[in-house]
Design a protein around this motif. Structure first.
Motif, mmCIF file in Angstrom:
data_model
loop_
_atom_site.group_PDB
_atom_site.id
_atom_site.type_symbol
_atom_site.label_atom_id
_atom_site.label_comp_id
_atom_site.label_asym_id
_atom_site.label_seq_id
_atom_site.Cartn_x
_atom_site.Cartn_y
_atom_site.Cartn_z
ATOM 1 N N GLY A 53 -0.660 15.096 25.668
ATOM 2 C CA GLY A 53 0.483 14.972 25.311
ATOM 3 C C GLY A 53 1.106 14.237 23.727
ATOM 4 N N VAL A 54 -0.050 13.870 23.069
ATOM 5 C CA VAL A 54 0.210 12.948 22.159
ATOM 6 C C VAL A 54 -0.671 14.178 21.172
ATOM 7 C CG1 VAL A 54 -0.356 11.658 20.227
ATOM 8 C CG2 VAL A 54 -0.034 11.335 23.004
ATOM 9 N N HIS A 55 0.714 14.750 19.947
ATOM 10 C CA HIS A 55 0.162 15.281 18.267
ATOM 11 C C HIS A 55 0.430 14.881 17.634
ATOM 12 C CE1 HIS A 55 0.510 18.487 22.291
ATOM 13 N NE2 HIS A 55 0.439 18.986 21.147
ATOM 14 N N CYS A 56 -0.270 15.339 16.279
ATOM 15 C CA CYS A 56 -0.428 14.113 15.066
ATOM 16 C C CYS A 56 0.035 14.888 13.800
ATOM 17 C CB CYS A 56 -1.073 12.952 15.177
ATOM 18 S SG CYS A 56 -2.720 13.278 15.135
ATOM 19 N N ILE A 57 0.060 14.519 12.805
ATOM 20 C CA ILE A 57 -0.028 15.697 11.236
ATOM 21 C C ILE A 57 -0.374 14.167 10.495
ATOM 22 C CG2 ILE A 57 1.144 16.663 9.725
ATOM 23 C CD1 ILE A 57 2.881 17.949 11.533
ATOM 24 N N ARG A 58 -1.986 14.512 9.422
ATOM 25 C CA ARG A 58 -2.197 13.268 8.747
ATOM 26 C C ARG A 58 -1.676 13.826 7.918
ATOM 27 N NH1 ARG A 58 -6.064 9.278 10.168
ATOM 28 N NH2 ARG A 58 -6.801 10.871 11.575
ATOM 29 N N ALA A 59 -1.119 12.877 6.839
ATOM 30 C CA ALA A 59 -1.317 13.591 5.462
ATOM 31 C C ALA A 59 -2.246 12.784 4.624
ATOM 32 C CB ALA A 59 0.123 12.145 4.933
ATOM 33 N N PRO A 60 -3.002 14.180 3.695
ATOM 34 C CA PRO A 60 -3.822 13.742 2.742
ATOM 35 C C PRO A 60 -3.572 13.000 2.055
ATOM 36 C CG PRO A 60 -3.005 16.125 2.737
ATOM 37 C CD PRO A 60 -2.306 15.831 3.606
ATOM 38 N N GLY A 61 -4.478 12.372 0.981
ATOM 39 C CA GLY A 61 -4.790 12.043 0.109
ATOM 40 C C GLY A 61 -3.521 11.230 -0.366
ATOM 41 N N THR A 62 -2.719 10.080 0.819
ATOM 42 C CA THR A 62 -1.594 9.512 -0.207
ATOM 43 C C THR A 62 -2.383 8.038 -0.822
ATOM 44 O OG1 THR A 62 -2.094 8.701 2.202
ATOM 45 C CG2 THR A 62 -0.380 10.055 1.676
ATOM 46 N N GLY A 63 -3.554 7.759 0.097
ATOM 47 C CA GLY A 63 -4.533 5.880 -0.541
ATOM 48 C C GLY A 63 -5.732 5.982 -0.340
ATOM 49 N N THR A 64 -5.964 4.555 -0.161
ATOM 50 C CA THR A 64 -7.143 4.079 1.361
ATOM 51 C C THR A 64 -6.566 3.760 2.586
ATOM 52 O OG1 THR A 64 -6.203 1.428 0.392
ATOM 53 C CG2 THR A 64 -7.627 3.201 -1.249
ATOM 54 N N GLY A 65 -4.789 3.845 3.236
ATOM 55 C CA GLY A 65 -4.906 3.935 4.260
ATOM 56 C C GLY A 65 -4.613 5.053 4.630
ATOM 57 N N THR A 66 -3.751 4.553 6.015
ATOM 58 C CA THR A 66 -3.457 6.076 6.844
ATOM 59 C C THR A 66 -1.992 6.639 6.627
ATOM 60 O OG1 THR A 66 -5.560 6.106 8.347
ATOM 61 C CG2 THR A 66 -3.967 7.542 9.167
ATOM 62 N N LEU A 67 -1.446 7.743 6.491
ATOM 63 C CA LEU A 67 -0.141 7.951 6.943
ATOM 64 C C LEU A 67 -0.015 9.276 7.774
ATOM 65 C CD1 LEU A 67 3.128 8.300 6.153
ATOM 66 C CD2 LEU A 67 2.306 9.689 4.066
ATOM 67 N N ALA A 125 0.295 -1.096 0.212
ATOM 68 C CA ALA A 125 -0.469 0.450 0.261
ATOM 69 C C ALA A 125 0.994 1.512 0.108
ATOM 70 C CB ALA A 125 -0.988 0.033 1.158
ATOM 71 N N VAL A 126 0.354 2.331 -0.651
ATOM 72 C CA VAL A 126 1.419 3.304 -0.646
ATOM 73 C C VAL A 126 1.742 3.597 0.128
ATOM 74 C CG1 VAL A 126 -0.563 5.095 -0.628
ATOM 75 C CG2 VAL A 126 1.579 6.211 -1.724
ATOM 76 N N GLU A 127 0.530 3.873 1.663
ATOM 77 C CA GLU A 127 1.739 4.092 2.858
ATOM 78 C C GLU A 127 2.478 4.038 2.789
ATOM 79 O OE1 GLU A 127 -3.534 5.716 2.143
ATOM 80 O OE2 GLU A 127 -1.916 3.638 2.072
ATOM 81 N N VAL A 128 2.035 2.109 3.095
ATOM 82 C CA VAL A 128 3.322 1.191 3.604
ATOM 83 C C VAL A 128 4.632 1.449 2.982
ATOM 84 C CG1 VAL A 128 3.759 -0.384 4.257
ATOM 85 C CG2 VAL A 128 1.524 0.011 4.929
ATOM 86 N N ALA A 129 4.462 2.221 1.556
ATOM 87 C CA ALA A 129 5.913 2.245 0.562
ATOM 88 C C ALA A 129 6.407 3.203 1.166
ATOM 89 C CB ALA A 129 5.381 2.080 -0.164
ATOM 90 N N ILE A 130 5.641 4.256 1.445
ATOM 91 C CA ILE A 130 6.719 5.607 1.846
ATOM 92 C C ILE A 130 6.796 5.280 3.308
ATOM 93 C CG2 ILE A 130 5.608 8.034 2.985
ATOM 94 C CD1 ILE A 130 3.233 7.873 1.029
ATOM 95 N N VAL A 131 6.753 4.827 4.348
ATOM 96 C CA VAL A 131 7.564 4.122 5.824
ATOM 97 C C VAL A 131 8.718 3.782 5.370
ATOM 98 C CG1 VAL A 131 7.107 3.909 7.727
ATOM 99 C CG2 VAL A 131 5.503 5.526 7.426
ATOM 100 N N ALA A 132 7.848 2.448 4.581
ATOM 101 C CA ALA A 132 9.712 1.455 3.827
ATOM 102 C C ALA A 132 10.695 2.602 3.280
ATOM 103 C CB ALA A 132 9.063 0.864 3.333
#
Length: 225
Positions: free
Chosen positions: A125-139, A21-28
């Protein structure tokens, strides 16, 4: 940098075949940028895959799903038989935690600089940034304060997390900058960040998390994880 936690061989083979999946490939790709060991194994996977394709079918043929699965299994078997290659030197020359520049595979999704990141509050204590429009998963990129315990959870599919700064520990071990946590649906864990500095990591999910605790389950639609 000498990471102690690496990509799973099945992830490596899927990455080499372009099947993640595109999101997993980006982290890989983020992990591969810093890990000479995994880059060497990836080269072996690509070489083995190329040889198997040449011997099994014409290059122009279209592979059916069953053929792709058989080829992937064969690549894994061959990769297990290959002795670890002597890794090449790491690409990055600046200290991983002192460098303000984000890893190159993340630039299209989060920008180039740690200082320019626009964090959003997610939980105490937790902050995040969600990348938009990468694919069907979550990055997403997470910044978790020091000494924080995340909720116990398992995974509906794959979770791939690369540690960028800080560290955490769980039942699987200690994860420091450069390490990757390559987890599947059989893993249940509770990351706890180490004292002293926030843990920044980038995570990819191809399915929602699973929380055994009732409060986390109630809040899950809000967090969209």
């Amino acid at each position: 940098m000498n990471p102690h936690h690496h990509l799973d061989p099945s992830t490596m083979v899927s990455y080499a075949a372009g099947a993640l999946a595109v999101e997993v490939a980006i982290v890989a790709a983020t992990h591969l940028e810093t890990c000479a060991h995994c880059r060497a194994r990836l080269q072996e996977a690509e070489r083995i895959g190329g040889q198997l394709i040449e011997h099994q079918q014409p290059a122009s043929a279209v592979m059916a799903e069953g053929q792709r699965a058989a080829l992937r299994d064969a690549m894994l078997r061959h990769l297990d038989d290959v002795p670890p290659a002597t890794p090449s030197p790491p690409v990055r020359v600046a200290p991983y935690e002192a460098d303000d520049r984000l890893p190159a595979p993340l630039h299209p999704y989060f920008g180039t600089s740690y200082r320019a990141l626009k964090w959003r509050w997610m939980a105490p204590g937790v902050h995040c940034i969600r990348a938009p429009g990468t694919g069907t998963g979550t990055l997403l990129m997470l910044k978790i304060g020091p000494g924080r315990s995340m909720p116990v959870h398992s995974h509906g599919g794959t979770e791939l997390t690369q540690i960028l700064r800080g560290a955490y520990h769980d039942a699987l071990g200690h994860f420091a900058p450069g390490d990757v946590a390559d987890l599947d649906s059989e893993v249940e864990h509770q990351p706890v960040t180490v004292p002293g500095t926030a843990c920044i990591c980038v995570s990819a999910l191809d399915a929602p998390l699973r929380f055994p605790g009732w409060l986390a389950r109630r809040l899950q639609p809000l967090f969209k994880l």
